[in-house]
Design an enzyme around this catalytic site. Structure first.
Site, mmCIF file in Angstrom:
data_model
loop_
_atom_site.group_PDB
_atom_site.id
_atom_site.type_symbol
_atom_site.label_atom_id
_atom_site.label_comp_id
_atom_site.label_asym_id
_atom_site.label_seq_id
_atom_site.Cartn_x
_atom_site.Cartn_y
_atom_site.Cartn_z
ATOM 1 N N SER A 67 0.799 -1.236 0.000
ATOM 2 C CA SER A 67 0.000 0.000 0.000
ATOM 3 C C SER A 67 0.827 1.279 0.000
ATOM 4 C CB SER A 67 -0.950 0.025 1.199
ATOM 5 O OG SER A 67 -1.977 -0.913 1.018
ATOM 6 N N LYS A 70 0.420 3.422 -2.949
ATOM 7 C CA LYS A 70 -0.792 4.234 -3.129
ATOM 8 C C LYS A 70 -0.503 5.733 -3.010
ATOM 9 C CE LYS A 70 -3.604 0.410 -1.397
ATOM 10 N NZ LYS A 70 -4.411 -0.109 -0.269
ATOM 11 N N TYR A 192 -3.618 -3.290 -10.353
ATOM 12 C CA TYR A 192 -3.526 -2.998 -8.919
ATOM 13 C C TYR A 192 -2.639 -4.018 -8.190
ATOM 14 C CZ TYR A 192 -4.962 -2.602 -4.032
ATOM 15 O OH TYR A 192 -4.958 -2.491 -2.664
ATOM 16 N N TYR A 243 -4.827 3.918 8.124
ATOM 17 C CA TYR A 243 -6.188 3.356 8.241
ATOM 18 C C TYR A 243 -6.814 3.653 9.605
ATOM 19 C CZ TYR A 243 -4.032 1.235 4.271
ATOM 20 O OH TYR A 243 -3.355 1.069 3.100
ATOM 21 N N VAL A 261 1.226 -3.701 3.857
ATOM 22 C CA VAL A 261 1.222 -4.993 4.561
ATOM 23 C C VAL A 261 2.486 -5.821 4.309
ATOM 24 C CG1 VAL A 261 -1.273 -5.249 4.881
ATOM 25 C CG2 VAL A 261 -0.206 -6.076 2.766
HETATM 26 O O1 DON Z 1 -4.906 -4.832 -1.572
HETATM 27 C C1 DON Z 1 -4.336 -5.327 -0.616
HETATM 28 O O2 DON Z 1 -4.948 -5.853 0.315
HETATM 29 C C2 DON Z 1 -2.817 -5.267 -0.578
HETATM 30 N N1 DON Z 1 -2.283 -5.429 -1.901
HETATM 31 C C3 DON Z 1 -2.333 -3.973 -0.002
HETATM 32 C C4 DON Z 1 -2.886 -3.671 1.371
HETATM 33 C C5 DON Z 1 -1.972 -2.900 2.233
HETATM 34 O O3 DON Z 1 -0.776 -2.865 2.056
HETATM 35 C C6 DON Z 1 -2.578 -2.241 3.421
HETATM 36 N N2 DON Z 1 -1.557 -1.640 4.251
HETATM 37 N N3 DON Z 1 -1.335 -1.640 5.404
#
Ligand code: DON
Length: 307
Positions: A67, A70, A192, A243, A261
């Site tokens: 993320s 993003k 994505y 978040y 993550v």
């Molecule tokens: O879309 C997802 O769930 C993962 N590719 C990215 C989520 C993420 O990194 C949230 N961060 N803390």
């Protein structure tokens, strides 16, 4: 502690102070390829506005940015279409987990902010429409800003997420029903998942985030964003970047930040430096345990925070 002209001593002190933290928390396992990461790894890098980087621990080890990407897709879309983006996505904290579906229906398919998964899907959809190649655009930008020409997506991680990406597929299909997503959903999801699978080190990501410390100015001196747009991206990072833990992150760290993550977190001290920390053990909200502890120590020891 007086601020040294080099960040090296403070990084070494942080690594010693938080030595018990790496190993706490659990690597993300809803993306099977990420579950293999060793939670005891820890690295941290600080980039000065001129690109000088200081680091400690595993600061040169590539990891899955997830993320964190993003922030960069948001900045690229703002640079291309400005305020028009906000017709498709909000900029309020969600107070919900990053992959939650609940708010979307009663808010008519408009995601709360660009950093929860629903909002990031909208941003990637816009970037893909505006450029014809969201991932290619992101990759070239990240290579240029990090100074690392080899930066690439880990196709194994992208495939692993694709095979287990039902939640993101649900979010994308739901938003497409409101026409907030305009590309075919399978094509958007493929963009994505690749985007999230960008492999980069703390050094690469700290440098790549430098434009936010330089008030929108890229590594080559050209402007990606206006000063005001850079302020806005930093503000959305502060309020939404971690978040449903954004309040606690602001309380402890006091900087705009964005987690992933894969265990990475980038943070910005506008005008002074950009940082990235990595340790794969996550707390229950998906933020690196040792990463937050290290950033907390950084702002406490240096006094460098936006507050
Ligand atoms: O879309 C997802 O769930 C993962 N590719 C990215 C989520 C993420 O990194 C949230 N961060 N803390």
């Amino acid at each position: 502690m007086a601020l040294s002209p080099s960040f090296q001593p403070v990084l070494e002190r942080i690594a010693a102070d938080i030595a018990a933290a790496p190993g706490r928390g659990r690597p993300a396992d809803y993306i099977p390829a990420l579950a293999e990461a060793d939670p005891r790894r820890f690295g941290m890098a600080v980039a000065e506005p001129d690109g000088t980087v200081y680091g400690v621990g595993d600061w040169q080890q590539p990891f899955s940015a997830q993320s964190i990407t993003k922030v960069f897709t948001l900045a690229l879309v703002l640079s291309l279409e400005g305020e028009a983006l906000w017709e498709h996505v909000g900029r309020e904290p969600s107070g919900n987990p990053f992959n939650s579906l609940v708010q979307l229906e009663y808010e008519h398919g408009i995601p709360r902010n660009p950093f929860i998964n629903a909002g990031a899907l909208v941003v990637t959809d816009r970037l893909h429409t505006l450029t014809g190649d969201a991932c290619g655009t992101l990759r070239e930008f990240m290579r240029a800003e990090s100074g690392c020409p080899g930066l690439a997506f880990d196709e194994r991680v992208a495939a692993s997420e694709s095979a287990s990406g039902d939640r993101n597929a649900a979010l994308a299909h739901f938003m497409a029903s409101y026409r907030h997503i305009t590309n075919p959903v399978p094509e958007l999801l493929s963009q994505y998942f690749r985007q999230c699978a960008l492999e980069a080190s703390c050094a690469d990501l700290a440098r790549a985030a430098g434009f936010l410390a330089r008030h929108g100015i890229r590594a080559d001196g050209s402007a990606l964003l206006t000063r005001i747009e850079a302020k806005r991206v930093n503000a959305v990072m502060l309020t939404c970047g971690t978040y449903d833990a954004a309040g606690d992150f602001a309380y402890r760290v006091g900087l705009p930040g964005k987690s992933g993550v894969g265990g990475g977190i980038i943070a910005v001290v506008p005008g002074r430096c950009s940082l990235c920390v990595w340790s794969p053990g996550l707390d229950e909200r998906g933020n690196s345990v040792a990463g937050v502890a290290a950033l907390d120590r950084f702002t406490t020891l240096t006094g460098l925070s936006v507050f």
